[in-house]
Design a protein around this motif. Structure first.
Motif, PDB file in Angstrom:
ATOM      1  N   UNK A  59       0.836  -1.205   0.000  1.00  0.00           N
ATOM      2  CA  UNK A  59       0.000   0.000   0.000  1.00  0.00           C
ATOM      3  C   UNK A  59       0.871   1.255   0.000  1.00  0.00           C
ATOM      4  N   UNK A  60       0.371   2.335  -0.568  1.00  0.00           N
ATOM      5  CA  UNK A  60       1.129   3.582  -0.583  1.00  0.00           C
ATOM      6  C   UNK A  60       1.068   4.243   0.793  1.00  0.00           C
ATOM      7  N   UNK A  61       2.069   5.066   1.083  1.00  0.00           N
ATOM      8  CA  UNK A  61       2.161   5.728   2.378  1.00  0.00           C
ATOM      9  C   UNK A  61       1.221   6.931   2.407  1.00  0.00           C
ATOM     10  N   UNK A  62       0.408   7.001   3.469  1.00  0.00           N
ATOM     11  CA  UNK A  62      -0.586   8.058   3.602  1.00  0.00           C
ATOM     12  C   UNK A  62      -0.313   8.984   4.786  1.00  0.00           C
ATOM     13  N   UNK A  63       0.551   8.565   5.701  1.00  0.00           N
ATOM     14  CA  UNK A  63       0.872   9.384   6.874  1.00  0.00           C
ATOM     15  C   UNK A  63       2.372   9.313   7.137  1.00  0.00           C
ATOM     16  N   UNK A 111       3.737  16.778  -0.768  1.00  0.00           N
ATOM     17  CA  UNK A 111       3.106  15.625  -0.124  1.00  0.00           C
ATOM     18  C   UNK A 111       1.679  15.965   0.301  1.00  0.00           C
ATOM     19  N   UNK A 112       1.509  17.145   0.843  1.00  0.00           N
ATOM     20  CA  UNK A 112       0.182  17.563   1.287  1.00  0.00           C
ATOM     21  C   UNK A 112      -0.788  17.652   0.101  1.00  0.00           C
ATOM     22  N   UNK A 113      -0.308  18.177  -1.009  1.00  0.00           N
ATOM     23  CA  UNK A 113      -1.149  18.268  -2.211  1.00  0.00           C
ATOM     24  C   UNK A 113      -1.540  16.877  -2.708  1.00  0.00           C
ATOM     25  N   UNK A 114      -0.682  15.895  -2.452  1.00  0.00           N
ATOM     26  CA  UNK A 114      -0.953  14.517  -2.880  1.00  0.00           C
ATOM     27  C   UNK A 114      -1.863  13.785  -1.900  1.00  0.00           C
ATOM     28  N   UNK A 115      -2.328  14.492  -0.858  1.00  0.00           N
ATOM     29  CA  UNK A 115      -3.244  13.884   0.108  1.00  0.00           C
ATOM     30  C   UNK A 115      -2.565  13.112   1.212  1.00  0.00           C
ATOM     31  N   UNK A 116      -1.265  13.324   1.400  1.00  0.00           N
ATOM     32  CA  UNK A 116      -0.506  12.616   2.435  1.00  0.00           C
ATOM     33  C   UNK A 116      -0.456  13.467   3.694  1.00  0.00           C
ATOM     34  N   UNK A 117      -0.746  12.854   4.831  1.00  0.00           N
ATOM     35  CA  UNK A 117      -0.700  13.561   6.107  1.00  0.00           C
ATOM     36  C   UNK A 117       0.749  13.699   6.561  1.00  0.00           C
ATOM     37  N   UNK A 118       1.229  14.912   6.688  1.00  0.00           N
ATOM     38  CA  UNK A 118       2.540  15.167   7.276  1.00  0.00           C
ATOM     39  C   UNK A 118       2.290  15.620   8.708  1.00  0.00           C
ATOM     40  N   UNK A 119       2.735  14.816   9.663  1.00  0.00           N
ATOM     41  CA  UNK A 119       2.438  15.062  11.079  1.00  0.00           C
ATOM     42  C   UNK A 119       3.740  15.302  11.842  1.00  0.00           C
ATOM     43  N   UNK A 152      21.302  13.649   5.948  1.00  0.00           N
ATOM     44  CA  UNK A 152      21.299  14.331   7.243  1.00  0.00           C
ATOM     45  C   UNK A 152      20.328  15.507   7.252  1.00  0.00           C
ATOM     46  N   UNK A 153      20.083  16.029   8.435  1.00  0.00           N
ATOM     47  CA  UNK A 153      19.202  17.199   8.553  1.00  0.00           C
ATOM     48  C   UNK A 153      19.814  18.420   7.873  1.00  0.00           C
ATOM     49  N   UNK A 154      21.118  18.458   7.788  1.00  0.00           N
ATOM     50  CA  UNK A 154      21.793  19.559   7.107  1.00  0.00           C
ATOM     51  C   UNK A 154      21.639  19.467   5.590  1.00  0.00           C
ATOM     52  N   UNK A 155      21.309  18.268   5.113  1.00  0.00           N
ATOM     53  CA  UNK A 155      21.181  18.028   3.673  1.00  0.00           C
ATOM     54  C   UNK A 155      19.724  17.801   3.253  1.00  0.00           C
ATOM     55  N   UNK A 156      18.794  18.329   4.050  1.00  0.00           N
ATOM     56  CA  UNK A 156      17.356  18.207   3.746  1.00  0.00           C
ATOM     57  C   UNK A 156      16.928  16.748   3.630  1.00  0.00           C
ATOM     58  N   UNK A 157      17.365  15.934   4.598  1.00  0.00           N
ATOM     59  CA  UNK A 157      17.068  14.509   4.565  1.00  0.00           C
ATOM     60  C   UNK A 157      15.592  14.175   4.580  1.00  0.00           C
ATOM     61  N   UNK A 158      14.778  15.015   5.216  1.00  0.00           N
ATOM     62  CA  UNK A 158      13.327  14.776   5.228  1.00  0.00           C
ATOM     63  C   UNK A 158      12.770  14.919   3.822  1.00  0.00           C
ATOM     64  N   UNK A 159      13.240  15.921   3.097  1.00  0.00           N
ATOM     65  CA  UNK A 159      12.792  16.114   1.720  1.00  0.00           C
ATOM     66  C   UNK A 159      13.194  14.918   0.856  1.00  0.00           C
ATOM     67  N   UNK A 160      14.411  14.440   1.043  1.00  0.00           N
ATOM     68  CA  UNK A 160      14.888  13.282   0.269  1.00  0.00           C
ATOM     69  C   UNK A 160      14.010  12.064   0.540  1.00  0.00           C
ATOM     70  N   UNK A 161      13.698  11.832   1.809  1.00  0.00           N
ATOM     71  CA  UNK A 161      12.883  10.669   2.179  1.00  0.00           C
ATOM     72  C   UNK A 161      11.484  10.755   1.568  1.00  0.00           C
ATOM     73  N   UNK A 162      10.876  11.929   1.642  1.00  0.00           N
ATOM     74  CA  UNK A 162       9.521  12.093   1.098  1.00  0.00           C
ATOM     75  C   UNK A 162       9.520  11.869  -0.413  1.00  0.00           C
ATOM     76  N   UNK A 163      10.485  12.417  -1.089  1.00  0.00           N
ATOM     77  CA  UNK A 163      10.507  12.291  -2.552  1.00  0.00           C
ATOM     78  C   UNK A 163      10.919  10.882  -3.000  1.00  0.00           C
ATOM     79  N   UNK A 164      11.823  10.270  -2.270  1.00  0.00           N
ATOM     80  CA  UNK A 164      12.345   8.963  -2.683  1.00  0.00           C
ATOM     81  C   UNK A 164      11.401   7.818  -2.365  1.00  0.00           C
ATOM     82  N   UNK A 165      10.738   7.854  -1.182  1.00  0.00           N
ATOM     83  CA  UNK A 165       9.984   6.696  -0.722  1.00  0.00           C
ATOM     84  C   UNK A 165       8.491   6.944  -0.512  1.00  0.00           C
ATOM     85  N   UNK A 166       8.056   8.189  -0.683  1.00  0.00           N
ATOM     86  CA  UNK A 166       6.645   8.492  -0.513  1.00  0.00           C
ATOM     87  C   UNK A 166       6.007   8.967  -1.822  1.00  0.00           C
TER      88      UNK A 166
END
Length: 269
Positions: free
Chosen positions: A1-5, A32-40, A253-267
């Motif tokens: 299933x695709x990631x929703x949260x 992610x928000x536009x795609x209907x994914x909950x970012x919490x 890392x957080x210095x390299x926008x790791x959250x953005x990388x994770x969202x784009x790569x795996x979500x």
């Protein structure tokens, strides 16, 4: 299933070391928000310490949620209504405050109104935390705390001293409370019923989602419960070695926008 949260820690994860939101992270959250994914946002901070960040990330619309106090409080980010609230009792406070005096560690208790300490000489890390999360600090004796609604308690000191003192905490306290480090100089004590993992599970159920539709991104030990709960745990490159062992993915890392990388790569990919 695709990631929703996607549950995202703040310090050391979404924020840079200067506590800034990079353009890359902002854009990824919006996509992610536009795609209907909950970012919490799921943080150990009190609610006062995340309000501006929620506004900056545009996470205050109907249907947005936030987890604070290490899972002790889950709120509707639009209405600010409590969805989940777990608190410590006055007896809990007295036991932990006595322990802090025996250990010789500065301590403060956090509520939705602010931070309370019985230390006349307020510890520098208590001041640091108050400034970080935009929270007022009040001096109160233990006797004056009976009517306060305490969500978590923190013992704070120099990292080496804190680590040394943690070894002296009786096992009974670990059995009774959720105790974890959120930074080298912060030891957080929460109700056993409260954790980031339990908060995410509740929120997923509340939204009708299954755990294979959830992801969590973190870097420190207080993120362990949510990383264990979701089926897609992501640990930052700057995360602790022990957490990396349990990661499904390791992002930048957080210095390299790791959250953005994770969202784009795996979500969003």
């Amino acid at each position: 299933m695709s990631i929703k949260l996607v549950a995202v820690d703040l310090d050391g994860t979404l924020l840079t070391d200067k506590r800034e939101i990079t353009t890359e992270v902002f854009d990824a959250v919006q996509d992610a928000k536009k795609a209907g994914i909950k970012i919490v946002i799921a943080t150990g901070r009190p609610i006062t310490g995340v309000q501006q960040i929620l506004k900056d990330l545009k996470l205050t619309d109907p249907g947005d949620y936030v987890i604070t106090f290490n899972g002790g409080l889950v709120q509707d980010a639009a209405t600010k209504e409590d969805v989940v609230k777990e608190t410590l009792t006055y007896d809990d406070y007295l036991d932990i405050e006595l322990l802090s005096r025996k250990l010789g560690l500065p301590m403060h208790a956090s509520t939705k109104k602010g931070m309370y300490t019985a230390n006349r000489n307020i510890g520098k890390y208590t001041i640091h935390e108050a400034m970080l999360v935009d929270s007022p600090v009040f001096y109160r004796t233990p006797e004056e705390m009976a009517d306060e609604e305490i969500v978590k308690i923190m013992m704070v000191d120099e990292p080496e001293l804190l680590d040394q003192k943690i070894k002296q905490i009786p096992q009974a306290f670990f059995d009774k409370y959720n105790i974890s480090k959120s930074a080298p100089f912060y030891l957080e004590i929460c109700p056993k019923t409260a954790s980031k993992g339990k908060a995410i599970k509740y929120l997923a159920d509340y939204l009708g989602l299954t755990l294979d539709q959830t992801m969590a991104i973190g870097d420190q030990e207080n993120d362990r419960s949510m990383l264990e709960m979701v089926e897609n745990p992501v640990v930052m490159e700057n995360g602790t070695p022990e957490l990396k062992k349990m990661a499904k993915y390791i992002t930048k890392s957080n210095q390299e926008s790791g959250v953005a990388y994770a969202i784009r790569e795996w979500v969003l990919d």
